[in-house]
Design an enzyme around this catalytic site. Sequence first.
Site, PDB file in Angstrom:
ATOM      1  N   SER A 292      -7.265  -5.790  -1.257  1.00  0.00           N
ATOM      2  CA  SER A 292      -5.912  -5.796  -0.703  1.00  0.00           C
ATOM      3  C   SER A 292      -5.766  -4.637   0.271  1.00  0.00           C
ATOM      4  CB  SER A 292      -4.882  -5.646  -1.819  1.00  0.00           C
ATOM      5  OG  SER A 292      -4.794  -4.289  -2.247  1.00  0.00           O
ATOM      6  N   ASP A 293      -4.752  -4.697   1.132  1.00  0.00           N
ATOM      7  CA  ASP A 293      -4.349  -3.486   1.825  1.00  0.00           C
ATOM      8  C   ASP A 293      -3.532  -2.679   0.824  1.00  0.00           C
ATOM      9  OD1 ASP A 293      -3.987  -1.583   3.808  1.00  0.00           O
ATOM     10  OD2 ASP A 293      -3.591  -3.064   5.346  1.00  0.00           O
ATOM     11  N   TRP A 294      -3.170  -1.467   1.199  1.00  0.00           N
ATOM     12  CA  TRP A 294      -2.561  -0.522   0.263  1.00  0.00           C
ATOM     13  C   TRP A 294      -1.348  -1.151  -0.454  1.00  0.00           C
ATOM     14  CZ3 TRP A 294      -4.071   4.784  -0.337  1.00  0.00           C
ATOM     15  CH2 TRP A 294      -3.256   5.520  -1.209  1.00  0.00           C
ATOM     16  N   ALA A 295      -1.519  -1.384  -1.759  1.00  0.00           N
ATOM     17  CA  ALA A 295      -0.451  -1.865  -2.650  1.00  0.00           C
ATOM     18  C   ALA A 295       0.104  -3.230  -2.265  1.00  0.00           C
ATOM     19  CB  ALA A 295       0.685  -0.848  -2.729  1.00  0.00           C
ATOM     20  N   SER A 296      -0.614  -4.005  -1.423  1.00  0.00           N
ATOM     21  CA  SER A 296      -0.034  -5.266  -0.964  1.00  0.00           C
ATOM     22  C   SER A 296       0.041  -6.328  -2.058  1.00  0.00           C
ATOM     23  CB  SER A 296      -0.809  -5.804   0.240  1.00  0.00           C
ATOM     24  OG  SER A 296      -2.136  -6.142  -0.097  1.00  0.00           O
TER      25      SER A 296
END
Length: 749
Positions: A292-296
């Site tokens: 994932s991208d950051w916390a997505s």
Amino acid sequence: MKWIIYAIMLFLLTGNAYAQKKTDVPMYKNATLPIEERVKDLLAKMTLEEKAGQLNQLNGGAFTGPALNDAGQKAKMQMVRDGKVGTLLNVIGAAETKAIQTIAVEQSRLGIPLLFGYDVIHGYKTIFPIPLAEACSWDLSQIEKNASIAAREASSAGINWTFAPMCDISNDPRWGRVMEGVGEDPWYGGLVSAARVKGLQGNLDNNHILACVKHYAGYGAVESGREYNYVDVSRVALWNKYLPPYKAAVEAGAATVMNGFNVFEGVPVSGSKYLVTDVLKDKWGFKGFLVSDWASFGEMVTWGYAADGKDAALKAFKAGSMIDMESKIMGQFVPELVKEGKITMPELDEVVGRILYYKFKLGLFDKPYQYSDAKKEAATLFTAAHRKEALEAAKRSIILLKNNNNILPLKASPLKIGLVGYYAASKSDLFDFWIAQGDFKNAVTLQEGLGQVWGQSSISFSNGYNADATTTDALIGEAVKSAQSADVIVVNIGLSGKLAGEDRSLANPVIPQGQVELLKALKQTGKPIVAVVSAGRPLVLTQVEPLADAIVYSWILGTEGGNAMAAVLSGAYNPSAKTVISFPYAVGQIPVYYNHFNTGRPVQTDGQGNWFSRYRDIPREAYYPFGYGLSYTKFDYSNLQLSSPAISKGETLKVNVTVKNSGNFDGEEVVQLYIRDIASSIIRPVKELKGFQKVSLKKGESQTLTFELDNGKLSYFDEAGNTVLEPGKFSVFVGGNSRDVLESSFELK
């Protein structure tokens, strides 16, 4: 005789013990076995919680020295010991990565090594031009080399995974991350993306690292150019415009893919089964893993797509997404979801097996500390050889946009240069958001670069404006006074590099008004003016063009920026870069791009009349079109010939064109080939790039170039991603940019 019998018995006993000891070594630790067998054996030994741990990625930090006493870091290290973390990001340096890898390998139950990820976007310690500028070089071998050097430096510092390249197509210079991408053309963007993957990964030895294709998919189309915003594109646009660079990167062997922050068809892409499973895994055959991208993953709750973290974890997993960067929901909820029967163990094993495969592939199980060699790190970072390549890359990225009366190149000494512009002497403003471990103190400013060529005594410097690009009458007056005694004024304008990158969207990507006022005042001196524009995106230059005799777009060039600019301004290097993203005439024109559609009411050729698609106050076309860039010499195009007026399916058309260097300098030209499908089942753009050659010609030299158009270049995708090739008429265009071209046509039978 007794001693012989005793010796034989002892040998048999010790040999049997040795054999037993050898048998006790788990299969997954046997380096002679195929990776697939080792993965299968390891999965059989892992607990449910350990498998979920491989899907958990945490932000790291320092793990040596005083940081060892930090409660948060102690907790993370305990998670590593417990097998509840599979990858870390932002753990930097050979010493730090070795410290935490030691815990993973020597203190956890199964000794599963970690992956260390980091944003190595355009260099690690030696900083290269921003990716958008680098793409303007149209030099794929140099682009691959740049990525390879970045990988070599990062790998020496313990990093074995980078979140690059960014393959997002974008037409919007308001978006701060446009600097990180490949521009507006999907075909060329695919070539650049593939080159970067090959440079980063190589053959996955310990001088290379895993690449990560991002932001999958369509993130470059965010509404209003605003970071983290909504995206709405059709499947036709997705397949033909946005997916090709990702696809090319995957076909080049990219090991990993990152989900974007956006949605597709109303579903956050982390939870899009269509994108992740149907397209990426099934249609493209991707065998690597996703992050994932950051916390997505967790942000699916905020979007309103998931009810809570557990629901988000399930939806991400079922879509085919895998590693959770910093949401912490996969490690928390996957065991529970398996026990509830919502995720099966074979499904989990398939996902975890992909991650383990690349840990084996990198050799981490057999040589877990090979990326954490302090001596290698010291010998590899920021070498003279790396700086030399950074200089070459920077020179090749600079675009000459205007050169009235051949004011450039500047003459040799004696020459008095009035250098104006705060950024020309500011090292910190030379670097953007994504500088990894680059140190701006090592960067070469424009002032320093010019001083190396003409001598500092030949340069009079004045700020002209403040760090925030505002100015005062006093600053302008000082600049004018300083410039009065100069032979030529070189004024560095644009935006600070600090305004380029993630979370740096701008509603008005324009030259700051204070800098425009400065230019107006300098124009009154009557001195020739060279405007050097520094920015991480295309800026509106309509106010600058009439005030400058020459315009040089320097982008953000990295460590060797000042030396590269000096080489171009002095003529030691003849600029050859071409735009890969259109420059807008005005902000209200955004998005503007060359490969647009004709509409039912296209612009009239004479610009007269009513009721057609246009603006009443500005031109419709870009100020500087895609593929545009000048040289100190002149290139003439002639004799465009096609091998046949018609071809059948399966045949290849040859396109010949003669290019002549008719100027006074040796130079390089990017010769570009475009097509247009005149009538098809789905409307096609007015031009599509399908070929280019970068050719070096001596002054007076001519060369006939040959391009080939095969069926693949004449086809497009339907809404299901199927390749479509239809008979009909095609136009062919060849020239030095997308606007100024020779034209011919042929028919596909």
